[in-house]
Design a protein around this motif. Sequence first.
Motif, PDB file in Angstrom:
ATOM      1  N   LEU A  21      25.370  20.567 -52.580  1.00 49.76           N
ATOM      2  CA  LEU A  21      26.551  21.028 -51.854  1.00 49.76           C
ATOM      3  C   LEU A  21      27.566  19.906 -51.644  1.00 49.76           C
ATOM      4  CD1 LEU A  21      24.880  23.360 -49.197  1.00 49.76           C
ATOM      5  CD2 LEU A  21      26.093  24.018 -51.287  1.00 49.76           C
ATOM      6  N   VAL A  22      27.099  18.693 -51.432  1.00 50.65           N
ATOM      7  CA  VAL A  22      28.030  17.570 -51.295  1.00 50.65           C
ATOM      8  C   VAL A  22      28.788  17.345 -52.596  1.00 50.65           C
ATOM      9  CG1 VAL A  22      28.161  15.063 -51.031  1.00 50.65           C
ATOM     10  CG2 VAL A  22      26.809  16.398 -49.435  1.00 50.65           C
ATOM     11  N   GLY A  23      28.064  17.389 -53.723  1.00 49.88           N
ATOM     12  CA  GLY A  23      28.737  17.218 -55.008  1.00 49.88           C
ATOM     13  C   GLY A  23      29.749  18.305 -55.289  1.00 49.88           C
ATOM     14  N   TRP A  40      26.851  16.677 -42.962  1.00 47.98           N
ATOM     15  CA  TRP A  40      25.918  16.527 -44.072  1.00 47.98           C
ATOM     16  C   TRP A  40      24.782  15.588 -43.697  1.00 47.98           C
ATOM     17  CZ3 TRP A  40      26.512  20.317 -47.104  1.00 47.98           C
ATOM     18  CH2 TRP A  40      27.794  20.823 -47.373  1.00 47.98           C
ATOM     19  N   ALA A  41      25.073  14.572 -42.889  1.00 48.35           N
ATOM     20  CA  ALA A  41      23.999  13.698 -42.415  1.00 48.35           C
ATOM     21  C   ALA A  41      23.018  14.479 -41.541  1.00 48.35           C
ATOM     22  CB  ALA A  41      24.594  12.525 -41.628  1.00 48.35           C
ATOM     23  N   PHE A  42      23.551  15.348 -40.689  1.00 46.68           N
ATOM     24  CA  PHE A  42      22.691  16.161 -39.835  1.00 46.68           C
ATOM     25  C   PHE A  42      21.800  17.071 -40.676  1.00 46.68           C
ATOM     26  CE2 PHE A  42      22.093  20.299 -37.751  1.00 46.68           C
ATOM     27  CZ  PHE A  42      21.327  19.911 -36.661  1.00 46.68           C
ATOM     28  N   SER A  44      20.868  16.588 -43.769  1.00 46.24           N
ATOM     29  CA  SER A  44      19.884  15.770 -44.484  1.00 46.24           C
ATOM     30  C   SER A  44      18.661  15.519 -43.617  1.00 46.24           C
ATOM     31  CB  SER A  44      20.516  14.436 -44.895  1.00 46.24           C
ATOM     32  OG  SER A  44      21.592  14.629 -45.791  1.00 46.24           O
ATOM     33  N   VAL A  45      18.919  15.153 -42.356  1.00 48.01           N
ATOM     34  CA  VAL A  45      17.817  14.906 -41.423  1.00 48.01           C
ATOM     35  C   VAL A  45      17.061  16.199 -41.133  1.00 48.01           C
ATOM     36  CG1 VAL A  45      17.230  14.124 -39.099  1.00 48.01           C
ATOM     37  CG2 VAL A  45      19.001  12.927 -40.414  1.00 48.01           C
ATOM     38  N   LEU A  46      17.795  17.298 -40.963  1.00 52.89           N
ATOM     39  CA  LEU A  46      17.166  18.573 -40.629  1.00 52.89           C
ATOM     40  C   LEU A  46      16.239  19.051 -41.739  1.00 52.89           C
ATOM     41  CD1 LEU A  46      16.914  21.065 -38.791  1.00 52.89           C
ATOM     42  CD2 LEU A  46      18.921  22.012 -39.969  1.00 52.89           C
ATOM     43  N   LEU A  47      16.714  19.018 -42.974  1.00 58.02           N
ATOM     44  CA  LEU A  47      15.902  19.508 -44.087  1.00 58.02           C
ATOM     45  C   LEU A  47      14.674  18.635 -44.317  1.00 58.02           C
ATOM     46  CD1 LEU A  47      18.691  20.538 -46.629  1.00 58.02           C
ATOM     47  CD2 LEU A  47      17.324  22.020 -45.149  1.00 58.02           C
ATOM     48  N   LEU A  48      14.847  17.325 -44.186  1.00 56.11           N
ATOM     49  CA  LEU A  48      13.694  16.445 -44.360  1.00 56.11           C
ATOM     50  C   LEU A  48      12.711  16.607 -43.194  1.00 56.11           C
ATOM     51  CD1 LEU A  48      12.897  14.536 -46.602  1.00 56.11           C
ATOM     52  CD2 LEU A  48      13.789  12.632 -45.262  1.00 56.11           C
ATOM     53  N   SER A  49      13.217  16.963 -42.026  1.00 58.20           N
ATOM     54  CA  SER A  49      12.330  17.238 -40.893  1.00 58.20           C
ATOM     55  C   SER A  49      11.480  18.480 -41.155  1.00 58.20           C
ATOM     56  CB  SER A  49      13.147  17.422 -39.612  1.00 58.20           C
ATOM     57  OG  SER A  49      13.882  16.262 -39.303  1.00 58.20           O
ATOM     58  N   ILE A  50      12.076  19.481 -41.803  1.00 53.23           N
ATOM     59  CA  ILE A  50      11.310  20.682 -42.159  1.00 53.23           C
ATOM     60  C   ILE A  50      10.170  20.316 -43.112  1.00 53.23           C
ATOM     61  CG2 ILE A  50      11.437  22.910 -43.338  1.00 53.23           C
ATOM     62  CD1 ILE A  50      14.324  23.136 -42.322  1.00 53.23           C
ATOM     63  N   VAL A  51      10.474  19.460 -44.089  1.00 49.74           N
ATOM     64  CA  VAL A  51       9.437  19.009 -45.019  1.00 49.74           C
ATOM     65  C   VAL A  51       8.360  18.226 -44.272  1.00 49.74           C
ATOM     66  CG1 VAL A  51       8.978  17.708 -47.123  1.00 49.74           C
ATOM     67  CG2 VAL A  51      11.138  18.909 -46.877  1.00 49.74           C
ATOM     68  N   MET A  52       8.776  17.417 -43.302  1.00 52.91           N
ATOM     69  CA  MET A  52       7.803  16.632 -42.532  1.00 52.91           C
ATOM     70  C   MET A  52       6.850  17.547 -41.760  1.00 52.91           C
ATOM     71  SD  MET A  52       8.389  13.951 -39.407  1.00 52.91           S
ATOM     72  CE  MET A  52       8.702  15.327 -38.296  1.00 52.91           C
ATOM     73  N   ILE A  53       7.393  18.577 -41.119  1.00 52.32           N
ATOM     74  CA  ILE A  53       6.540  19.507 -40.367  1.00 52.32           C
ATOM     75  C   ILE A  53       5.579  20.222 -41.308  1.00 52.32           C
ATOM     76  CG2 ILE A  53       6.568  21.596 -38.946  1.00 52.32           C
ATOM     77  CD1 ILE A  53       9.286  20.655 -37.866  1.00 52.32           C
ATOM     78  N   ALA A 116      28.443   4.040 -41.213  1.00 51.15           N
ATOM     79  CA  ALA A 116      29.521   4.846 -40.635  1.00 51.15           C
ATOM     80  C   ALA A 116      30.896   4.433 -41.136  1.00 51.15           C
ATOM     81  CB  ALA A 116      29.469   4.758 -39.110  1.00 51.15           C
ATOM     82  N   HIS A 117      31.106   3.161 -41.369  1.00 49.69           N
ATOM     83  CA  HIS A 117      32.432   2.676 -41.768  1.00 49.69           C
ATOM     84  C   HIS A 117      32.549   2.477 -43.279  1.00 49.69           C
ATOM     85  CE1 HIS A 117      33.209   2.076 -37.532  1.00 49.69           C
ATOM     86  NE2 HIS A 117      32.096   1.363 -37.436  1.00 49.69           N
ATOM     87  N   ASP A 118      31.564   2.950 -44.024  1.00 48.90           N
ATOM     88  CA  ASP A 118      31.597   2.792 -45.479  1.00 48.90           C
ATOM     89  C   ASP A 118      32.276   3.991 -46.122  1.00 48.90           C
ATOM     90  OD1 ASP A 118      30.534   2.790 -48.356  1.00 48.90           O
ATOM     91  OD2 ASP A 118      29.721   0.914 -47.576  1.00 48.90           O
ATOM     92  N   GLN A 119      33.116   3.735 -47.108  1.00 51.94           N
ATOM     93  CA  GLN A 119      33.825   4.820 -47.794  1.00 51.94           C
ATOM     94  C   GLN A 119      32.863   5.703 -48.584  1.00 51.94           C
ATOM     95  OE1 GLN A 119      36.897   3.064 -50.176  1.00 51.94           O
ATOM     96  NE2 GLN A 119      38.191   2.538 -48.422  1.00 51.94           N
ATOM     97  N   GLY A 120      31.710   5.180 -48.937  1.00 50.80           N
ATOM     98  CA  GLY A 120      30.743   5.960 -49.708  1.00 50.80           C
ATOM     99  C   GLY A 120      29.704   6.644 -48.846  1.00 50.80           C
ATOM    100  N   TYR A 121      30.051   6.975 -47.608  1.00 50.06           N
ATOM    101  CA  TYR A 121      29.113   7.571 -46.660  1.00 50.06           C
ATOM    102  C   TYR A 121      28.483   8.838 -47.242  1.00 50.06           C
ATOM    103  CZ  TYR A 121      27.551   9.688 -42.221  1.00 50.06           C
ATOM    104  OH  TYR A 121      26.829  10.262 -41.219  1.00 50.06           O
TER     105      TYR A 121
END
Length: 739
Positions: A21-23, A40-42, A44-53, A116-121
């Motif tokens: 979706l980002v691409g 998108w950062a949120f 990323s964390v959410l989906l990986l948290s689902i995998v962790m559970i 946070a301050h990187d253009q490639g965030y």
Amino acid sequence: MQQTYQYGWLIPFIPLPVPILVGVGLLIFPTATKNLRRMWAFHSVLLLSIVMIFSMNLSIQQINSNSSYQYVWSWIITNDFSLEFGYLIDPLTSIMSMLITTVGILVLIYSDNYMAHDQGYLRFFAYMSFFSASMLGLVTSSNLVQIYIFWELVGMCSYLLIGFWFTRPQAANACQKAFVTNRVGDFGLLLGILGFYWITGSFEFEDLFEIFNDLISNNQVNFLFVTLCAVLVFGGAVAKSAQFPLHVWLPDAMEGPTPISALIHAATMVAAGIFLVARLLPLFIVIPSIMNFISLIAIITVLLGATLALAQKDIKRGLAYSTMSQLGYMMLALGMGSYQSALFHLITHAYSKALLFLGSGSVIHSMEGVVGYSPSKSQNIILMGGLRKHVPITKNAFLLGTLSLCGIPPLACFWSKDEILNDTWLYSTIFAIIAWVTAGLTAFYMFRIYLLTFEGHLNVYFQNYSGKQKIPFYSISLWGRTVSKRINQNVRLLAMTDDKSSSFFSKKTYPIDDNDRNITQPYITIPLFENKKLDSYPYESDNNMLFPLLVLGLFTLFVGFIRIPFGGNGDILSKWVTPWINLLHKTSTNLTDWSEFFKDAIFSVSIGYLGIFIASFLYKSPYSSLLNLDLINSTVKEVPRGPLGEKMLNGIYSWSDNRAYIDSFYKTFLTGGIKGLAKVTHFFDRLVIDGIINGVGFLSFFIGEVIKYVGGGRISSYLFSYLSYVLVCFLIFFITYIT
């Protein structure tokens, strides 16, 4: 339980929506996608948290039931060939997926502030999510073909992440070096996979192990060819896990952002080689020569990584060589057949080293905000010191990881490293001595990094400038304000004003007294960490960066207890890996005799404390006589008193700074040899191959030019040519007849 296993195929696909979706968003709605980048950062964390559970649920079931589950789909079926795709859930899969997800989530949370301050965030989080998906696909693969596909995807992601700041030449060169070095190992891995398929006719692990063991037991296979295939497969693990001699890419890979170092170079990607050897250990364990070869490469890596880390000035490169050495311990345990201790050290080291890398990132982040500190200086531990007063949480977290890696009880790495050292004594006395000495070296260089970074006031002792040229040295304070002072008579501090406008972006220069312009010693400025009223000084990181440090600190404190039996039912790790232990026809070991355990632990703990004591003795003083700084040449030396000590330390530093001369060897003999061969080939192609072709063309042109004048249409010319030809033939015949 069966129903939970049936959804195991979702594990590698859950993180994929974020990079997709980002691409798409950057292509179609670039402005809106960039404005909503925190979303998108949120996710990323959410989906990986689902995998962790999900992975946690599978791990609990693995511990309770000691079962494995595999499901495959037919993809290609012919009379002579069949290929299936599927997924495998077993103890090794659940352990790796837990490591990937837990460390990955914490790194993503940390990265939200760090980048946070990187253009490639957005690009960073897309790469990280795709890397997590690739790594999860690797550990759930059910056959060698799938492993190779995800193996290459992991390598591609590491290439993108190491070269994330691709506009920097160092980062661009580092990602190319990592990519090329890993291609060497990956080519061997591909050949080895094809070789084992030729032997067994299957890519599936279960069939592969069963058929291969039958062939070995019945002596129906060529041992030389089998050993060659095993070595080629092991070559892939050597490159990915930075084992000697394909370790040269790992320190350069530190050019990427620090969260990348914490995730792919401490907890996951470099562990892929350990995972591969552990997955194929039922193949290797029936070939004694390959097990001995794995142990030999591992023990070399253990010692080499430790010696290369002894004198590193870059905080991340010091940790990188430490990672290389600890991966050598894991590979050594696998080479000895000690599967359980290898996985245990993989778990404990992953959390401890992730804590250290994120702690180093917090230090770098704080130092980059200091006036006058460039990115290269912000990673140089020699230019640090006294940070304990300014970054106390980071300091405590880093100290916790350092003590764990030193093997100090009751922290995580103490339990796993002690187990490997005990197993090594049973395997080989020489290997055990090397592993034991390396444990002391580990404690020394880790505490050296900690002391130079956080303790003391100023960890530099200034060396007299010996240059003959008079250099006017303009400087502004690193911290915005200093005090005029004299050190030793040769070095003076530049008195600065209390101008509050000095900042990192300030272009203001401060005048130097005209009477001082002609001195040969340089002016320098010294950071006064004790003065909190300065305009610019190191500061503690934000909560987003501190929270992962605290969580990893808890893991470092308590994860080692999974090897302690509670209630007489055995320890958690032994229950977890029982199916694989049974597959290897070994018995699971438990810590039951505590007196024997503590007696064995005395040796490893003693050598750890010895290394800490030596490092504290040499580096704890804020003005240690070991430390010399040449500011003009931007070089740092550590020179003890006495000619013998100076020679010894210079030798250590030359060894460490020159990377054991292995890179120079590759550059001279490998790269230089290829260039020389290319020049010889070019010479042969240009002068011989092209020379023959061009010579034929030139000869045809010359003959044509000559014949052009012969065929002019004049009878006298024809008669002259004919008579000349007859005369020549007559002379040849006459000479031949006489002789």
